[in-house]
Design an enzyme around this catalytic site. Structure first.
Site, PDB file in Angstrom:
ATOM      1  N   ASP A 123       3.191   1.600  -4.728  1.00  0.00           N
ATOM      2  CA  ASP A 123       3.494   0.467  -5.598  1.00  0.00           C
ATOM      3  C   ASP A 123       4.889  -0.089  -5.247  1.00  0.00           C
ATOM      4  O   ASP A 123       5.222  -0.216  -4.063  1.00  0.00           O
ATOM      5  CB  ASP A 123       3.368   0.911  -7.062  1.00  0.00           C
ATOM      6  CG  ASP A 123       3.349  -0.220  -8.068  1.00  0.00           C
ATOM      7  OD1 ASP A 123       2.260  -0.722  -8.380  1.00  0.00           O
ATOM      8  OD2 ASP A 123       4.435  -0.610  -8.543  1.00  0.00           O
ATOM      9  N   TRP A 124       5.728  -0.403  -6.238  1.00  0.00           N
ATOM     10  CA  TRP A 124       7.069  -0.915  -5.949  1.00  0.00           C
ATOM     11  C   TRP A 124       7.934   0.101  -5.199  1.00  0.00           C
ATOM     12  O   TRP A 124       8.933  -0.269  -4.582  1.00  0.00           O
ATOM     13  CB  TRP A 124       7.767  -1.344  -7.239  1.00  0.00           C
ATOM     14  CG  TRP A 124       7.611  -2.803  -7.532  1.00  0.00           C
ATOM     15  CD1 TRP A 124       6.662  -3.394  -8.318  1.00  0.00           C
ATOM     16  CD2 TRP A 124       8.425  -3.867  -7.030  1.00  0.00           C
ATOM     17  NE1 TRP A 124       6.841  -4.751  -8.329  1.00  0.00           N
ATOM     18  CE2 TRP A 124       7.918  -5.075  -7.559  1.00  0.00           C
ATOM     19  CE3 TRP A 124       9.534  -3.918  -6.186  1.00  0.00           C
ATOM     20  CZ2 TRP A 124       8.477  -6.317  -7.270  1.00  0.00           C
ATOM     21  CZ3 TRP A 124      10.094  -5.161  -5.909  1.00  0.00           C
ATOM     22  CH2 TRP A 124       9.577  -6.334  -6.433  1.00  0.00           C
ATOM     23  N   TRP A 163      -3.158  -8.513 -13.751  1.00  0.00           N
ATOM     24  CA  TRP A 163      -2.039  -7.664 -14.153  1.00  0.00           C
ATOM     25  C   TRP A 163      -0.800  -8.500 -14.446  1.00  0.00           C
ATOM     26  O   TRP A 163      -0.090  -8.271 -15.430  1.00  0.00           O
ATOM     27  CB  TRP A 163      -1.761  -6.632 -13.068  1.00  0.00           C
ATOM     28  CG  TRP A 163      -0.418  -5.979 -13.128  1.00  0.00           C
ATOM     29  CD1 TRP A 163       0.512  -5.948 -12.146  1.00  0.00           C
ATOM     30  CD2 TRP A 163       0.141  -5.243 -14.218  1.00  0.00           C
ATOM     31  NE1 TRP A 163       1.617  -5.258 -12.544  1.00  0.00           N
ATOM     32  CE2 TRP A 163       1.432  -4.806 -13.817  1.00  0.00           C
ATOM     33  CE3 TRP A 163      -0.294  -4.921 -15.500  1.00  0.00           C
ATOM     34  CZ2 TRP A 163       2.271  -4.065 -14.645  1.00  0.00           C
ATOM     35  CZ3 TRP A 163       0.549  -4.173 -16.327  1.00  0.00           C
ATOM     36  CH2 TRP A 163       1.799  -3.759 -15.903  1.00  0.00           C
ATOM     37  N   ASP A 249      -8.484   1.479  -6.084  1.00  0.00           N
ATOM     38  CA  ASP A 249      -7.393   0.650  -6.596  1.00  0.00           C
ATOM     39  C   ASP A 249      -7.688  -0.809  -6.255  1.00  0.00           C
ATOM     40  O   ASP A 249      -7.508  -1.227  -5.108  1.00  0.00           O
ATOM     41  CB  ASP A 249      -6.052   1.076  -5.994  1.00  0.00           C
ATOM     42  CG  ASP A 249      -4.907   0.207  -6.502  1.00  0.00           C
ATOM     43  OD1 ASP A 249      -5.058  -0.402  -7.579  1.00  0.00           O
ATOM     44  OD2 ASP A 249      -3.869   0.130  -5.820  1.00  0.00           O
ATOM     45  N   HIS A 279      -5.090   3.639  -8.942  1.00  0.00           N
ATOM     46  CA  HIS A 279      -3.807   3.107  -8.474  1.00  0.00           C
ATOM     47  C   HIS A 279      -2.743   4.197  -8.447  1.00  0.00           C
ATOM     48  O   HIS A 279      -1.990   4.318  -7.483  1.00  0.00           O
ATOM     49  CB  HIS A 279      -3.366   1.962  -9.384  1.00  0.00           C
ATOM     50  CG  HIS A 279      -2.086   1.317  -8.952  1.00  0.00           C
ATOM     51  ND1 HIS A 279      -1.977   0.597  -7.778  1.00  0.00           N
ATOM     52  CD2 HIS A 279      -0.848   1.293  -9.522  1.00  0.00           C
ATOM     53  CE1 HIS A 279      -0.731   0.148  -7.650  1.00  0.00           C
ATOM     54  NE2 HIS A 279      -0.036   0.558  -8.683  1.00  0.00           N
TER      55      HIS A 279
END
Length: 301
Positions: A123-124, A163, A249, A279
């Site tokens: 992710d980030w 999202w 995901d 995810h």
């Protein structure tokens, strides 16, 4: 810049998380001091495994992976990004930019003096972690990317659009519930509470709300040029580079292909798909990820 700091009492006895806190201070360009929290477990003489989380989680996400790797002799470092976990939280949305996050974590990386790093990012944690690889390629020995990317303004999935709209409009951001929805297995109430712990009220969630809007999905977003420059470095990164995306995901599905096509270090690696994982694959398959990291390090020494 106004800074919020989550009281330590909020972090009393999260499940399976016996780790001591470590802190490092970095300075913002306006002179504000920010305290970044990180885990640092295992023998200091061992090469570090750097685990970087994303939105809206914190280093708690890696608790089982940390324990498993340390038991096998690895040093494991897992920071909380600014705005998350036990790290300081700027109070205003405009305090958060992609480039500030890169600078804060770059300063943290320099201060911790980590070298010969194995990076695992999701992710980030990938958006920022890959920028660190591009800025300091000499510090990294190998990289594993999972459910992440380094976007350069070229569009987004329908799942990400949902999202984005959800995160920007819902009055109360249910962090523990969000993490649970991103897993294939059900989280316990104690685990959900641990994800909620960094955020005593909505004022502490400014970074969590801001992150989705910072993803450079259009040419007009900030950091498009900087990410394109980072890709030029990654396109010459020949150290071992592994993809380990999950099979369930919708946000990042298929994202491993761009890395396999553009990063030379991916050639000849045993890329994997983590099956039965959403995810937040760290929650669904921590043992498999720990095994993967241990074997990847051993096979690419």
């Amino acid at each position: 810049m106004k800074i919020l700091r989550t009281p330590d009492a909020r972090f009393a006895n999260p499940p399976d998380f016996p780790f001591a806190p470590h802190y490092c201070e970095v300075r913002n360009s306006d002179g504000t001091t920010l305290r970044i929290h990180y885990l640092d477990e295992g023998p200091r003489e061992a090469d570090p495994v750097l685990l970087m989380h994303g939105e809206p989680s914190w280093s708690f996400l890696y608790r089982k992976i940390v324990a498993s790797l340390v038991a096998r002799g690895h040093r494991v470092v897992a920071p909380d990004l600014v705005g998350f976990g036990r790290s300081d939280k700027p109070a205003e949305q405009l305090d958060y930019t992609f480039e500030r996050h890169v600078r804060w974590m770059s300063d943290w990386l320099v201060a911790t003096r980590l070298t010969d790093i194995t990076l695992f990012c999701q992710d980030w944690g990938g958006l920022i972690g890959l920028r660190l690889v591009a800025a300091f390629p000499e510090k990294f020995a190998r990289v594993v990317v999972a459910n992440t990317g380094l976007p350069t303004g070229e569009g987004f999935s329908a799942a990400f659009q949902q999202w984005l709209e959800f995160s920007q409009s819902i009055p109360v951001l249910p962090v523990g519930q969000i993490v649970g929805m991103g897993c294939k297995r059900g989280l316990s109430e104690a685990e959900k509470a641990a994800y909620d712990a960094p955020f005593p009220d909505e004022s502490f969630k400014t970074g969590a709300r801001r992150f989705p809007a910072l993803v450079p999905i259009t040419p007009q977003h900030g950091s498009v040029a900087e990410n394109k420059a980072a890709w030029k470095v990654l396109e010459n990164f020949r150290k071992p580079f592994l993809t380990a995306f999950s099979d369930s995901d919708p946000v990042t599905k298929g994202g491993e292909q761009i890395f396999q096509q553009r990063v030379p270090g991916t050639k000849g690696q045993k890329h994997v798909t983590i099956t039965g994982a959403g995810h937040f694959l760290q929650e669904d398959k921590p043992d498999e990820i720990a095994d993967l990291l241990h074997e990847f390090i051993a096979s690419t020494k």
